[in-house]
Scaffold this motif. Structure first.
Motif, PDB file in Angstrom:
ATOM      1  N   UNK A 149       0.821  -1.210   0.000  1.00  0.00           N
ATOM      2  CA  UNK A 149       0.000   0.000   0.000  1.00  0.00           C
ATOM      3  C   UNK A 149       0.853   1.258   0.000  1.00  0.00           C
ATOM      4  N   UNK A 150       1.806   1.333   0.922  1.00  0.00           N
ATOM      5  CA  UNK A 150       2.640   2.533   1.050  1.00  0.00           C
ATOM      6  C   UNK A 150       3.827   2.512   0.095  1.00  0.00           C
ATOM      7  N   UNK A 151       4.171   1.328  -0.432  1.00  0.00           N
ATOM      8  CA  UNK A 151       5.329   1.226  -1.310  1.00  0.00           C
ATOM      9  C   UNK A 151       6.630   1.459  -0.580  1.00  0.00           C
ATOM     10  N   UNK A 152       6.683   1.062   0.697  1.00  0.00           N
ATOM     11  CA  UNK A 152       7.884   1.272   1.506  1.00  0.00           C
ATOM     12  C   UNK A 152       8.180   0.029   2.334  1.00  0.00           C
ATOM     13  N   UNK A 153       9.361   0.010   2.929  1.00  0.00           N
ATOM     14  CA  UNK A 153       9.825  -1.102   3.746  1.00  0.00           C
ATOM     15  C   UNK A 153       9.839  -0.668   5.202  1.00  0.00           C
ATOM     16  N   UNK A 154       9.290  -1.472   6.085  1.00  0.00           N
ATOM     17  CA  UNK A 154       9.346  -1.204   7.518  1.00  0.00           C
ATOM     18  C   UNK A 154      10.286  -2.216   8.152  1.00  0.00           C
ATOM     19  N   UNK A 155      11.178  -1.713   9.002  1.00  0.00           N
ATOM     20  CA  UNK A 155      12.179  -2.531   9.683  1.00  0.00           C
ATOM     21  C   UNK A 155      11.857  -2.514  11.170  1.00  0.00           C
ATOM     22  N   UNK A 156      11.926  -3.674  11.805  1.00  0.00           N
ATOM     23  CA  UNK A 156      11.731  -3.778  13.258  1.00  0.00           C
ATOM     24  C   UNK A 156      12.926  -4.525  13.841  1.00  0.00           C
ATOM     25  N   UNK A 157      13.313  -4.161  15.056  1.00  0.00           N
ATOM     26  CA  UNK A 157      14.402  -4.826  15.766  1.00  0.00           C
ATOM     27  C   UNK A 157      14.227  -4.570  17.244  1.00  0.00           C
ATOM     28  N   UNK A 158      14.939  -5.330  18.065  1.00  0.00           N
ATOM     29  CA  UNK A 158      14.905  -5.121  19.511  1.00  0.00           C
ATOM     30  C   UNK A 158      16.149  -4.348  19.924  1.00  0.00           C
TER      31      UNK A 158
END
Length: 170
Positions: free
Chosen positions: A64-73
């Motif tokens: 939808x947004x055409x972007x990448x989301x990154x998650x980490x601790x």
């Protein structure tokens, strides 16, 4: 390269690029852009580095947004940021859930819901999940997932079923 070591790196692809993420032994969360054939199109770049332990770097692509989301601790608290394809500077870094501990992350994007889902092992040996909107901004508080045996839970996996507009956490 040898400096890109992590026990479990992650990769996500969009229509024109792939983003691979990981963590080095000196607590640097990194990214590297690849083309759809897997050839590097950027040097390794820093998403975050600083005091404290970094772990469990994950990435997913929002159609939808055409972007990448990154998650980490970071120090046991999950963080998130979003990057446009080809960007080498992280966006705003924010906790997935303020003050909520969670390690051993997993992440998925559900196009039917237009949401990301992040699942984590909490510090009370519980498994919890949190929704993020299509650009990676956390929604309301975490939803605790029922744990059968509180002392043995670990390494949750979250998958998307866009057809039924659901996430499944195992």
């Amino acid at each position: 390269t040898a400096s890109d070591v992590q026990e479990m790196p992650e990769i996500a692809c969009g229509p024109s690029a792939c983003l691979i993420v990981g963590r080095t032994w000196d607590q640097l969360v990194w990214g590297r852009w690849l083309n759809l054939s897997g050839a590097a199109t950027s040097a390794r770049f820093t998403i975050e580095q600083g005091a404290g332990t970094r772990d469990w770097v994950r990435v997913a692509y929002s159609e939808t947004a055409g972007s990448f989301t990154v998650a980490w601790a970071r120090g046991g608290v999950p963080q998130t940021t979003t990057l446009a394809a080809g960007a080498t500077t992280a966006g705003i870094i924010q906790p997935v859930v303020t003050g909520r501990v969670g390690t051993q992350l997993d992440m998925a994007f559900n196009s039917g819901l237009n949401l990301f889902g992040v699942a984590a092992q909490g510090n009370a040996s519980d498994i919890w999940a949190q929704g993020l909107d299509s650009v990676g901004t956390p929604l309301t508080g975490a939803v605790a997932t029922v744990s059968e045996i509180a002392t043995t839970d670990g390494r949750p996996v979250i998958v998307s079923n866009a057809t039924t507009s659901q996430f499944l956490v195992v």
